[in-house]
Enzyme design. Sequence first.
Site, PDB file in Angstrom:
ATOM      1  N   TYR A 272       0.835  -1.205   0.000  1.00 53.77           N
ATOM      2  CA  TYR A 272       0.000   0.000   0.000  1.00 53.77           C
ATOM      3  C   TYR A 272       0.875   1.262   0.000  1.00 53.77           C
ATOM      4  O   TYR A 272       0.644   2.189  -0.782  1.00 53.77           O
ATOM      5  CB  TYR A 272      -0.953   0.016   1.213  1.00 53.77           C
TER       6      TYR A 272
ATOM      7  N   ARG B   8       1.532   8.399  12.623  1.00 55.45           N
ATOM      8  CA  ARG B   8       1.068   9.624  13.287  1.00 55.45           C
ATOM      9  C   ARG B   8      -0.448   9.774  13.270  1.00 55.45           C
ATOM     10  O   ARG B   8      -1.053  10.200  14.243  1.00 55.45           O
ATOM     11  CB  ARG B   8       1.699  10.849  12.606  1.00 55.45           C
TER      12      ARG B   8
ATOM     13  N   ARG C 239     -10.920   4.214   9.463  1.00 52.03           N
ATOM     14  CA  ARG C 239      -9.869   3.616   8.644  1.00 52.03           C
ATOM     15  C   ARG C 239      -8.731   3.111   9.515  1.00 52.03           C
ATOM     16  O   ARG C 239      -8.476   3.646  10.586  1.00 52.03           O
ATOM     17  CB  ARG C 239      -9.288   4.675   7.707  1.00 52.03           C
TER      18      ARG C 239
ATOM     19  N   PHE D 293      13.729  20.306  -1.755  1.00 48.94           N
ATOM     20  CA  PHE D 293      12.405  19.729  -1.959  1.00 48.94           C
ATOM     21  C   PHE D 293      12.312  18.290  -1.449  1.00 48.94           C
ATOM     22  O   PHE D 293      11.322  17.899  -0.837  1.00 48.94           O
ATOM     23  CB  PHE D 293      12.062  19.792  -3.456  1.00 48.94           C
TER      24      PHE D 293
HETATM   25  C1  PS7 Z   1       3.874  15.058  -6.315  1.00 47.66           C
HETATM   26  C2  PS7 Z   1       5.094  16.314  -4.476  1.00 47.66           C
HETATM   27  C3  PS7 Z   1      11.219  12.598  -3.169  1.00 47.66           C
HETATM   28  C4  PS7 Z   1      11.893  10.345  -4.171  1.00 47.66           C
HETATM   29  C5  PS7 Z   1      -1.136  13.979  -2.898  1.00 47.66           C
HETATM   30  C6  PS7 Z   1       6.600  13.082  -1.719  1.00 47.66           C
HETATM   31  C7  PS7 Z   1      -1.818  10.761   0.457  1.00 47.66           C
HETATM   32  C8  PS7 Z   1       2.915  11.020   2.523  1.00 47.66           C
HETATM   33  O1  PS7 Z   1      -2.744  11.006   5.117  1.00 47.66           O
HETATM   34  O2  PS7 Z   1      -1.912  14.842   2.809  1.00 47.66           O
HETATM   35  O3  PS7 Z   1      -3.845  12.197   3.249  1.00 47.66           O
HETATM   36  O4  PS7 Z   1      -3.188  13.457   5.305  1.00 47.66           O
HETATM   37  O5  PS7 Z   1       0.034  14.477   4.331  1.00 47.66           O
HETATM   38  C9  PS7 Z   1       3.271  14.799  -3.871  1.00 47.66           C
HETATM   39  C10 PS7 Z   1       9.964  10.483  -2.685  1.00 47.66           C
HETATM   40  C11 PS7 Z   1       0.006  11.786  -2.973  1.00 47.66           C
HETATM   41  C12 PS7 Z   1       5.499  10.959  -1.080  1.00 47.66           C
HETATM   42  C13 PS7 Z   1       0.536  10.336  -0.177  1.00 47.66           C
HETATM   43  C14 PS7 Z   1       2.095  13.962  -4.115  1.00 47.66           C
HETATM   44  C15 PS7 Z   1       8.956  11.128  -1.867  1.00 47.66           C
HETATM   45  C16 PS7 Z   1      -1.261  11.044  -2.920  1.00 47.66           C
HETATM   46  C17 PS7 Z   1       4.416  11.645  -0.389  1.00 47.66           C
HETATM   47  C18 PS7 Z   1       1.432  13.774  -2.785  1.00 47.66           C
HETATM   48  C19 PS7 Z   1       7.565  10.781  -2.358  1.00 47.66           C
HETATM   49  C20 PS7 Z   1      -1.193   9.886  -1.932  1.00 47.66           C
HETATM   50  C21 PS7 Z   1       1.309  13.341   1.864  1.00 47.66           C
HETATM   51  C22 PS7 Z   1       3.394  10.644   0.098  1.00 47.66           C
HETATM   52  O6  PS7 Z   1      -0.068  13.428   1.978  1.00 47.66           O
HETATM   53  O7  PS7 Z   1      -1.462  12.582   3.754  1.00 47.66           O
HETATM   54  C23 PS7 Z   1       4.042  15.358  -4.856  1.00 47.66           C
HETATM   55  C24 PS7 Z   1      10.974  11.131  -3.311  1.00 47.66           C
HETATM   56  C25 PS7 Z   1       0.080  13.122  -2.910  1.00 47.66           C
HETATM   57  C26 PS7 Z   1       6.517  11.596  -1.694  1.00 47.66           C
HETATM   58  C27 PS7 Z   1      -0.778  10.318  -0.520  1.00 47.66           C
HETATM   59  C28 PS7 Z   1       1.065  11.100   0.921  1.00 47.66           C
HETATM   60  C29 PS7 Z   1       1.647  12.332   0.840  1.00 47.66           C
HETATM   61  C30 PS7 Z   1       2.418  11.209   1.119  1.00 47.66           C
HETATM   62  P1  PS7 Z   1      -2.901  12.312   4.388  1.00 47.66           P
HETATM   63  P2  PS7 Z   1      -0.860  13.931   3.253  1.00 47.66           P
HETATM   64 MN    MN Z   2      -5.673   8.381   0.861  1.00 52.75          MN
HETATM   65 MN    MN Z   3      -2.817  15.503   5.543  1.00 53.44          MN
END
Ligand code: PS7
Ligand code: MN
Ligand code: MN
Length: 357
Positions: free
Chosen positions: A150, A197, A207, A267
Amino acid sequence: VHKRDPSKECETLKECFRFLKMTSRSFSMVIQELNPELLVPIALFYLVLRGLDTIEDDMTIPLDKKTPMLRDFHNTMEIDGWQFHESKEKDAELLEHFDVVITELKKLKPEYYEIIKDLTLKMGNGMADYAADTDKIENGMQTVEDYELYCHYVAGLVGEGLTRLFVASELANPKLAERPSLTESMGQFLQKTNIIRDIHEDWVDGRRWYPKEIWSKHVDKWEDHFELSKREQALNCISEMVLDALKHVEECLFYMAGMRDQSCFNFVAIPQTMAIATLELIFRNPAILERNVKITKGDACQIMLESTQNLFTVCEVFRRYVRRIHKKNDPRDPNFLAISARCAKIEQFIETLYPKQ
Ligand code: PS7
Ligand code: MN
Ligand code: MN
Ligand code: MN
Ligand code: MN
Ligand code: MN
């Protein structure tokens, strides 16, 4: 220095940046400081995935409607004028005006567009598989393997997309593309920290992402985590989850060594250092069983300053928080020895990277 020039931006792009700020406190700032070559592609990548995640998170959309929406989102992102008005999620407004994102996506360089589309296809299908499962199997992950798959779908794949964008734009060492396990660790570390967290928030929302293979060693039923009488067991469960997340640290530090552009380094580094600080904050902290806990503004500022320098200062942040975890470790915890060994391993790894004079 701000990399954006709003006076040169058209209305739809301005609207996209408004959505970016609306949907993320943490990512909007680092994205807006990115190298101009990748600033807009990554902002749009974020919004596409945020849209997809809004559908995934929306428990008011019935499964027989949600699943095809997730699986088809890579096609939806190509339909001019597409909007969705039936979400009740906090970021529903993004889907209500998603046509602006679609308009801007079509202006991207084809190689960037294809990466975004490919990752949207993979993530949507992964989310759909899990949306079906979490509903069927007495809601929730069973094994650590399920849990990591997941995390791969929702974060490892984000890492894959970002790494391909960095390499395509020559802002990272092309060798990173040949080391998928480093990229995967970057995503796993962030996603696992988020899941650990959000234990209380996710429980309130009906969930559960902690794998049963881990929590069943500590409590009989998932709800027991939130019983005052089961505090110790719940904290031991969280400890084991933190221990599991800490196995990714060395690969994350390795990955960050491959960045060639300061803005890309910042970043990728800021979310990682925030994650290690978050793990330290939640480790053996009973407050996370009752409410959302967040690192203080002051700590966040300090971490931000240190994460925008170089790998050495980032390693210093990791070293500091790992030491604090090590000190907080409790001998009555069944994972005491394993946690202690894991912390020592990380401290040692950093020591070999940057030996003390
Ligand atoms: C394209 C920057 C840098 C190699 C929307 C950044 C939810 C933790 O639980 O809102 O919904 O509150 O805090 C980001 C790797 C993904 C992973 C993932 C896209 C790092 C949709 C971030 C972010 C890869 C699925 C935070 C994964 O969400 O969570 C871009 C390298 C999105 C990264 C989700 C979560 C991000 C997450 P919640 P958050
Ligand atoms: Mn989600
Ligand atoms: Mn969030
Ligand atoms: Mn979400
Ligand atoms: Mn509106
Ligand atoms: Mn979460």
